[in-house]
Write an enzyme that holds these catalytic residues in place. Structure first.
Site, PDB file in Angstrom:
ATOM      1  N   GLU A  84      57.309  26.469  91.119  1.00 45.84           N
ATOM      2  CA  GLU A  84      56.524  26.280  92.338  1.00 45.84           C
ATOM      3  C   GLU A  84      55.126  25.749  92.015  1.00 45.84           C
ATOM      4  O   GLU A  84      54.454  26.244  91.108  1.00 45.84           O
ATOM      5  CB  GLU A  84      56.420  27.630  93.058  1.00 45.84           C
ATOM      6  CG  GLU A  84      55.607  27.628  94.340  1.00 45.84           C
ATOM      7  CD  GLU A  84      55.556  29.004  94.988  1.00 45.84           C
ATOM      8  OE1 GLU A  84      55.139  29.096  96.157  1.00 45.84           O
ATOM      9  OE2 GLU A  84      55.952  29.997  94.338  1.00 45.84           O
ATOM     10  N   LYS A  97      58.080  24.804 102.123  1.00 45.85           N
ATOM     11  CA  LYS A  97      58.328  26.241 102.088  1.00 45.85           C
ATOM     12  C   LYS A  97      58.189  26.842 103.486  1.00 45.85           C
ATOM     13  O   LYS A  97      57.226  26.572 104.199  1.00 45.85           O
ATOM     14  CB  LYS A  97      57.331  26.897 101.126  1.00 45.85           C
ATOM     15  CG  LYS A  97      57.546  28.369 100.853  1.00 45.85           C
ATOM     16  CD  LYS A  97      56.557  28.832  99.772  1.00 45.85           C
ATOM     17  CE  LYS A  97      56.744  30.288  99.407  1.00 45.85           C
ATOM     18  NZ  LYS A  97      55.782  30.692  98.342  1.00 45.85           N
ATOM     19  N   CYS A 109      60.445  30.069  96.154  1.00 38.32           N
ATOM     20  CA  CYS A 109      60.034  31.456  95.919  1.00 38.32           C
ATOM     21  C   CYS A 109      60.404  32.393  97.078  1.00 38.32           C
ATOM     22  O   CYS A 109      61.550  32.797  97.196  1.00 38.32           O
ATOM     23  CB  CYS A 109      58.541  31.510  95.615  1.00 38.32           C
ATOM     24  SG  CYS A 109      58.088  32.926  94.573  1.00 38.32           S
TER      25      CYS A 109
END
Length: 563
Positions: free
Chosen positions: A41, A126, A166
């Protein structure tokens, strides 16, 4: 299909250096026959970039670096690279002139893009933005939901892969969207900071995700330290049953090759996870090394007292930097025991570091003389003790300024929690190596280190911390016959109370209900509260617990709440 999980040590803001690491890993993976490379990330800019993300120049530089990586890998035919980076999108509807303002600025996303053939094939934003403990991503990023984006699925060698970032994999919706879009493999990019026990939790939660959706999962994780956070690597691959079938090295940079067979099942080498003491030791060493090196310090200075905490910090620093880049200074006073002098000399000699002694009594006497008129008629108390600590801090910072070496403070979490530390004294320094290590763990780490086969400066192999340092009652040696336990509960009791209150948010009644004496609990909690103003002025240090005294501890200094 062959996939490489590129476990790199990124540095925040070092776009050129991070890009070089990514390109190098991708080219080597391509040479080894891989068709896909996953990076962690925000690997391009480092994690966490914090308020750099608010600077338009930084956003533009990230975009330029992304395009540069795409061009650099254009010749790697058949290779796909998934790279984490910040991505700015203009608002979909241009505002009227009268509405122009900051609210219409380009929206920023925590993104991952798929690169191949010299261009960006697609980007994923994300969706789940963590805003707890050390994370504050909602300060900087908009959710992918706000961009109207669903899953990003792409094909490599006949396999359909989806990108998650994540926290997305810890929630239900993003992975379900990917499966609904036909994903056969989940690719998860991560910058997940270490705390004790986090490695097992990650694998368990990702295993549950893989089983729930019935697909393999690839987990690419950062390695290395950034300020107080340490990213412990150990990237892994799971099969559709959630079993670990490949794992990269703990902490170190690594390229983990994962190969899918004709049935779409992944496999590869499995590096074992170290035991707790070895993990913590490695994390502390990595934290010191990366802080010193990434910030350009020549080396580290340590005030060596002959006590347990400074001995542990010295051993950590030598492992992190090498003996040639560590200096120790013993600053004895009239209250310093002869055995403290001897033990400090012995340890410095065992490790081969440059060691010197500077007596502080003349300086302390000068301070006392200067203050004597103001102190006339007042009894001696902790003021005089604190002057000794502040003299030592001043001397260390003078040496630091002259040499360009950073001072490593030696206070542990038990002391910092209860305020058993002196502002501008033993708290003076640039980096706090063990600020998140409770005293009981300090002793465990010391004994663990002494059981490791360590080569000493004279060529022999044996313990580096003299046994007497470990077995002596700890003392600040600021007055005659002083020991820490004169005014604190036993460390086993103290640390359990602190763990429950600081990390578990337990109330006084709940801690008493766990078996502690109310008087001890109320006293310790009061000490924690009144020391908050000190902690606000403490140097940054390595985080190893679920809540350290740093980004994830934001208590008011002024408060009347008691419970």
């Amino acid at each position: 299909m062959k996939v490489v999980l590129a476990q790199i040590n990124a540095t925040v803001g070092d776009l050129a250096g991070n890009a070089e690491r990514i390109v190098s890993a991708a080219r080597q993976a391509h040479a080894d026959g891989a068709q896909l490379v996953l990076t962690p990330e925000l690997a391009l800019c480092g994690y966490p970039p914090e308020d750099l993300l608010l600077r338009p120049a930084f956003q533009q530089a990230c975009e330029q670096a992304l395009q540069g990586i795409a061009q650099a890998l254009a010749s790697c035919q058949g290779l796909h690279l998934v790279i984490g980076h910040p991505l700015a999108f203009a608002p979909p509807v241009l505002p009227a002139a009268s509405d122009a303002g900051a609210e219409h600025a380009p929206r920023l996303f925590n993104a991952a893009s798929v690169l191949s053939g010299g261009r960006v094939l697609g980007s994923y934003c994300k969706r789940e933005l963590p805003n707890y403990r050390v994370f504050d991503e909602r300060r900087y990023f908009a959710s992918g939901r706000e961009h109207g984006q669903g899953a990003l699925v792409f094909s490599v060698q006949g396999l359909r892969l989806a990108v998650l970032i994540c926290e997305d994999a810890w929630a239900e919706e993003p992975a379900q969207l990917a499966r609904d879009a036909g994903a056969q493999v989940l690719c998860v990019l991560n910058a997940s900071p270490f705390h004790i026990g986090k490695d097992r939790v990650r694998e368990q939660r990702m295993g549950a995700c893989a089983r729930r959706h019935g697909v393999p999962l690839l987990y690419a994780q950062l390695a290395g330290a950034q300020d107080e956070m340490v990213f412990d690597g150990a990237s892994f691959a799971l099969d559709a049953q959630g079993r670990v079938v490949a794992r990269a090295a703990f902490l170190a940079e690594d390229r983990l090759m994962v190969e899918f067979d004709i049935h779409g099942t992944p496999g590869g080498r499995i590096q074992p996870l170290p035991a707790l003491e070895e993990q913590v030791w490695g994390v502390l060493v990595a934290g010191v090394r990366d802080y010193v090196d990434k910030n350009g310090f020549a080396g580290a200075l340590i005030g060596l007292s002959g006590g347990m905490d400074s001995a542990l910090v010295l051993a950590l620093a030598v492992d992190a930097l090498g003996a040639a880049r560590v200096r120790t200074v013993m600053m004895p006073s009239r209250y310093t025991a002869d055995i403290s002098l001897a033990d400090a000399r012995e340890m410095a000699q065992r490790l081969g570091v440059h060691h010197e002694e500077i007596a502080i009594d003349p300086v302390c006497d000068a301070f006392a003389d200067a203050l004597a008129p103001s102190f006339a008629g007042l009894p001696a108390d902790t003021t005089e003790e604190n002057l000794q600590a502040r003299v030592r801090g001043t001397l260390l910072m003078g040496l630091s300024n002259k040499s360009g070496w950073v001072v490593l403070t030696t206070g542990n979490k038990s002391e910092l929690a209860t305020g058993y530390c002196t502002l501008y004294g033993d708290m003076a320094g640039g980096f706090a190596a063990i600020k998140d290590v409770y005293k009981t763990l300090v002793y465990r780490l010391a004994r663990w280190k002494n059981h490791q086969p360590t080569r000493r400066a004279d060529g022999s192999t044996g313990p580096v911390i003299p046994e007497r340092i470990i077995t002596r009652a700890p003392s600040a040696e600021l007055r005659p016959d002083q020991t820490d336990q004169d005014s604190l509960p036993p460390y086993a009791v103290l640390d359990d109370i602190l763990t429950r209150f600081v990390e578990g948010d337990a109330s006084i009644d709940e801690i008493v209900g766990a078996g502690h004496a109310r008087a001890d609990v109320e006293r310790v909690v009061r000490l924690v509260r009144v020391a908050e103003y000190k902690r606000r002025q403490a140097p940054v240090g390595v985080r190893i617990t679920q809540r350290g005294f740093g980004r994830d501890w934001r208590q008011p200094i002024t408060t009347k709440f008691r419970a």
